[in-house]
Design an enzyme around this catalytic site. Sequence first.
Site, PDB file in Angstrom:
ATOM      1  N   ASN A  11     -10.026   9.650  26.003  1.00  0.00           N
ATOM      2  CA  ASN A  11     -10.935   8.668  25.419  1.00  0.00           C
ATOM      3  C   ASN A  11     -11.928   8.278  26.526  1.00  0.00           C
ATOM      4  OD1 ASN A  11     -12.177   6.463  24.296  1.00  0.00           O
ATOM      5  ND2 ASN A  11     -10.337   5.168  24.235  1.00  0.00           N
ATOM      6  N   TRP A  12     -13.127   8.834  26.434  1.00  0.00           N
ATOM      7  CA  TRP A  12     -14.103   8.600  27.508  1.00  0.00           C
ATOM      8  C   TRP A  12     -14.688   7.201  27.443  1.00  0.00           C
ATOM      9  CZ3 TRP A  12     -17.546  13.692  27.871  1.00  0.00           C
ATOM     10  CH2 TRP A  12     -16.704  14.783  28.124  1.00  0.00           C
ATOM     11  N   LYS A  13     -14.476   6.509  26.347  1.00  0.00           N
ATOM     12  CA  LYS A  13     -15.054   5.168  26.149  1.00  0.00           C
ATOM     13  C   LYS A  13     -16.567   5.220  26.392  1.00  0.00           C
ATOM     14  CE  LYS A  13     -10.576   3.250  27.235  1.00  0.00           C
ATOM     15  NZ  LYS A  13      -9.792   2.125  27.695  1.00  0.00           N
ATOM     16  N   HIS A  99      -8.551   1.126  18.161  1.00  0.00           N
ATOM     17  CA  HIS A  99      -8.341   0.917  19.598  1.00  0.00           C
ATOM     18  C   HIS A  99      -8.405  -0.590  19.888  1.00  0.00           C
ATOM     19  CE1 HIS A  99      -8.868   0.968  23.909  1.00  0.00           C
ATOM     20  NE2 HIS A  99      -8.368   2.178  23.880  1.00  0.00           N
ATOM     21  N   GLU A 101      -9.839  -2.117  22.102  1.00  0.00           N
ATOM     22  CA  GLU A 101     -11.196  -2.556  22.451  1.00  0.00           C
ATOM     23  C   GLU A 101     -12.055  -2.741  21.203  1.00  0.00           C
ATOM     24  OE1 GLU A 101     -11.839   0.470  25.433  1.00  0.00           O
ATOM     25  OE2 GLU A 101     -10.305  -0.504  26.650  1.00  0.00           O
ATOM     26  N   GLU A 169      -0.535   1.748  22.495  1.00  0.00           N
ATOM     27  CA  GLU A 169      -1.237   1.354  23.716  1.00  0.00           C
ATOM     28  C   GLU A 169      -1.065  -0.144  23.941  1.00  0.00           C
ATOM     29  OE1 GLU A 169      -4.567   4.425  24.656  1.00  0.00           O
ATOM     30  OE2 GLU A 169      -5.377   2.840  23.422  1.00  0.00           O
ATOM     31  N   GLY A 175      -6.264   0.215  31.308  1.00  0.00           N
ATOM     32  CA  GLY A 175      -7.261   0.054  32.362  1.00  0.00           C
ATOM     33  C   GLY A 175      -6.837  -0.909  33.457  1.00  0.00           C
ATOM     34  N   SER A 212      -3.129   3.335  31.244  1.00  0.00           N
ATOM     35  CA  SER A 212      -2.988   3.684  32.664  1.00  0.00           C
ATOM     36  C   SER A 212      -2.163   4.944  32.908  1.00  0.00           C
ATOM     37  CB  SER A 212      -2.422   2.499  33.453  1.00  0.00           C
ATOM     38  OG  SER A 212      -3.315   1.403  33.381  1.00  0.00           O
ATOM     39  N   GLY A 233      -7.554   7.127  29.150  1.00  0.00           N
ATOM     40  CA  GLY A 233      -8.895   6.596  29.338  1.00  0.00           C
ATOM     41  C   GLY A 233      -9.455   7.042  30.689  1.00  0.00           C
ATOM     42  N   GLY A 234      -9.353   6.165  31.671  1.00  0.00           N
ATOM     43  CA  GLY A 234      -9.957   6.400  32.988  1.00  0.00           C
ATOM     44  C   GLY A 234      -9.690   7.786  33.568  1.00  0.00           C
TER      45      GLY A 234
END
Length: 250
Positions: A11-13, A99, A101, A169, A175, A212, A233-234
């Site tokens: 997930n590149w966000k 998600h 977010e 999640e 993150g 994470s 993600g990251g």
Amino acid sequence: MSNRRPMIAGNWKMNGLRQDGQALAKTLAEKLPVGNTAGFDMLVCPPFPLLGHIEAALSGSAIMLGGQDCHMRDKGAFTGDTSPAMLKDAGCSHVILGHSERRHGHGESSELINAKATAAHTHGLVVVLCVGETEKERDEQRAQAVVEQQLMESIPASATAENTIIAYEPVWAIGTGRNASVEDISDMHAFIRKTIASRMDAAKARLLYGGSVKPSNARETLSLEDVDGVLVGGASLVAEDFWAIATASI
Ligand code: PGA
């Protein structure tokens, strides 16, 4: 070991411009050509403006493309939104919905996520449906109750084990560098598998963990019985790290 095929999803966000995204996708594409014999599936979900560029960069590869959200309608006066038909047309096979977010940052309710998921299914998209409790909810011993409610309200009637992937999640692990413990993950995934049994073939459903995930903790997480992949993600923004996570699944 289950016989469910691992799914490694990135997930590149809201990260990456055209050049970074293309370079990242090309590096991964070379590692996973069409005919994928790697033993896992790989999905990348770039920001909307990059979809066409990433689709091109992934040509000749088995890596799948997904959106990070979609609207519940096919088209119309919805400024700033993207329909499932548009995602499909842009080469997507998957879409992330629910998600945290979106749930917390955009006030999306489970009811809305359910409607979006129904629309995504209508257009043949596989939904990666996210659920997870906040730190406060976990501290109040409500983690399972919150996740159960999100699942029951967000999973649409159209869901099957083939068209719906559940991603757990915990919000406090996203993150933050704070990965949930293997016990937390293992307990929640077993709970989720039991909970979704009324909605789909739970033994076949793929359950991902996200929050994470990095090369150093991926193997331990992916070795858990009810973890069938990860939503990253990251670490999905660095080709070597994302690939290291993927290969930890086999
Ligand atoms: P993270 O994000 O890996 O950066 O924690 C995971 C996610 O939100 O999907």
